[in-house]
Design an enzyme around this catalytic site. Structure first.
Site, PDB file in Angstrom:
ATOM      1  N   ASP A  46     -11.593-103.608 -84.326  1.00 29.63           N
ATOM      2  CA  ASP A  46     -11.630-102.411 -85.157  1.00 29.63           C
ATOM      3  C   ASP A  46     -11.447-102.781 -86.622  1.00 29.63           C
ATOM      4  OD1 ASP A  46     -10.989 -99.165 -85.143  1.00 29.63           O
ATOM      5  OD2 ASP A  46      -9.876-100.247 -86.694  1.00 29.63           O
ATOM      6  N   TYR A  51     -11.329-101.699 -95.665  1.00 23.52           N
ATOM      7  CA  TYR A  51     -10.459-102.864 -95.444  1.00 23.52           C
ATOM      8  C   TYR A  51     -10.965-104.092 -96.202  1.00 23.52           C
ATOM      9  CZ  TYR A  51      -8.773-100.208 -91.336  1.00 23.52           C
ATOM     10  OH  TYR A  51      -8.264 -99.257 -90.480  1.00 23.52           O
ATOM     11  N   LYS A  76     -15.660 -98.013 -89.986  1.00 24.33           N
ATOM     12  CA  LYS A  76     -15.418 -96.644 -90.458  1.00 24.33           C
ATOM     13  C   LYS A  76     -16.021 -96.443 -91.845  1.00 24.33           C
ATOM     14  CE  LYS A  76     -10.881 -97.152 -88.301  1.00 24.33           C
ATOM     15  NZ  LYS A  76     -10.751 -98.600 -88.513  1.00 24.33           N
ATOM     16  N   HIS A 109     -13.617 -91.923 -91.677  1.00 24.69           N
ATOM     17  CA  HIS A 109     -12.260 -92.453 -91.805  1.00 24.69           C
ATOM     18  C   HIS A 109     -11.213 -91.353 -92.020  1.00 24.69           C
ATOM     19  CE1 HIS A 109     -10.216 -96.503 -92.917  1.00 24.69           C
ATOM     20  NE2 HIS A 109      -9.386 -95.709 -92.290  1.00 24.69           N
TER      21      HIS A 109
END
Length: 277
Positions: A46, A51, A76, A109
């Protein structure tokens, strides 16, 4: 393989109940962490655009030699990329960084209600699914009111709702809505943060009773509730430890003791007010 159970999403796609998360792992460390996870037996990874480590994930997947159909990859869409056309462009960018021709699960998200773009964004998600570029579409951090709007406007029920969930924040209302609409609940921050949960006397007592670590007890609690979990670590020993959950079981009395830890404590933002770009 480690016998990780799977859940069946509402479109028939099967998803491992235990995956590996890479939130806050720097891109340059992500490849090694994901490689350790894959070697330990994880097959679900994931990540998210925000990120900044999709490329690191992709490199580990490419180097692993594991057939693509044995992997389950989630990413996401970040808040500032919501909207129909921007979503499609953002997905292309994520796919390129991952080095893949499709992802298994794509999530919005956050709802970012002030933007009020998640219905338009969801239409782009439906197109990605129809085009076979995403096997399942879902959301993250959506409250029942947000979910109702998505379902009522589109008729397409999200496959997954990934939310902050741990014994301090058990999200009974959201989990009940998800279950009632055949939406799988996935927990981010399944161990909370800062060690407060893992040092709680109840968790420590149960760990000692079962001959397990506090983290294993909490993760096992999630599994027995039916949650999908994505614990994160960059330490190979901890990565393996978080996988060793399938040779013990918590009793109903144990689950009841953990249920008493609910205090509404969030470690992350409130989905109703979080609108960061």
């Amino acid at each position: 393989m480690t016998g990780i159970p799977e859940v069946t999403l509402n479109n028939g796609v099967r998803m491992p109940q235990l995956g590996f998360g890479v939130f806050q792992v720097p891109n340059e460390e992500t490849t090694a962490a994901v490689t350790s996870a894959l070697e330990a037996g994880y097959r679900s990874i994931d990540t998210a655009a925000v990120y900044g480590n999709e490329a690191g994930v992709g490199k580990a997947l490419a180097q692993s030699g594991i057939p693509r159909d044995e992997l389950f990859v989630t990413t996401k869409l970040w808040n500032g990329e919501q909207g129909y056309d921007r979503t499609l462009r953002a997905f292309d960018a994520s796919l390129e960084k991952l080095g893949l021709d499709h992802v298994d699960l794509y999530l919005i998200h956050w709802p970012t209600p002030e933007r009020d773009l998640y219905l338009e964004t969801w239409q782009a998600f439906e197109k990605l699914a129809a085009d076979g570029r995403v096997r399942a579409i879902g959301v993250s951090n959506f409250q029942p009111a947000h979910l109702r709007k998505v379902i009522d406007s589109s008729g397409t029920v999200p496959a997954v709702n990934q939310i902050e969930l741990h014994p301090f924040l058990q999200q009974a209302e959201v989990r009940a809505f998800d279950a009632g609409h055949k939406i799988v609940t996935e927990a981010w921050s399944p161990l909370a943060k800062g060690g407060e949960l893992l040092s709680h006397p109840t968790v420590r007592e149960l760990a000692e009773q079962h001959g397990r670590t506090p983290a294993q007890v909490v993760l096992r609690w999630h599994l027995q509730l039916g949650n999908v979990i994505i614990p994160k670590s960059v330490t190979p020993a901890r990565i393996r430890e978080n996988l060793a959950l399938f040779d013990f079981e918590l009793a109903e009395a144990d689950l009841a003791r953990l249920a008493e830890l609910e205090n509404g404590q969030r470690t992350g933002p409130d989905p109703d007010t979080f609108n960061a770009a």
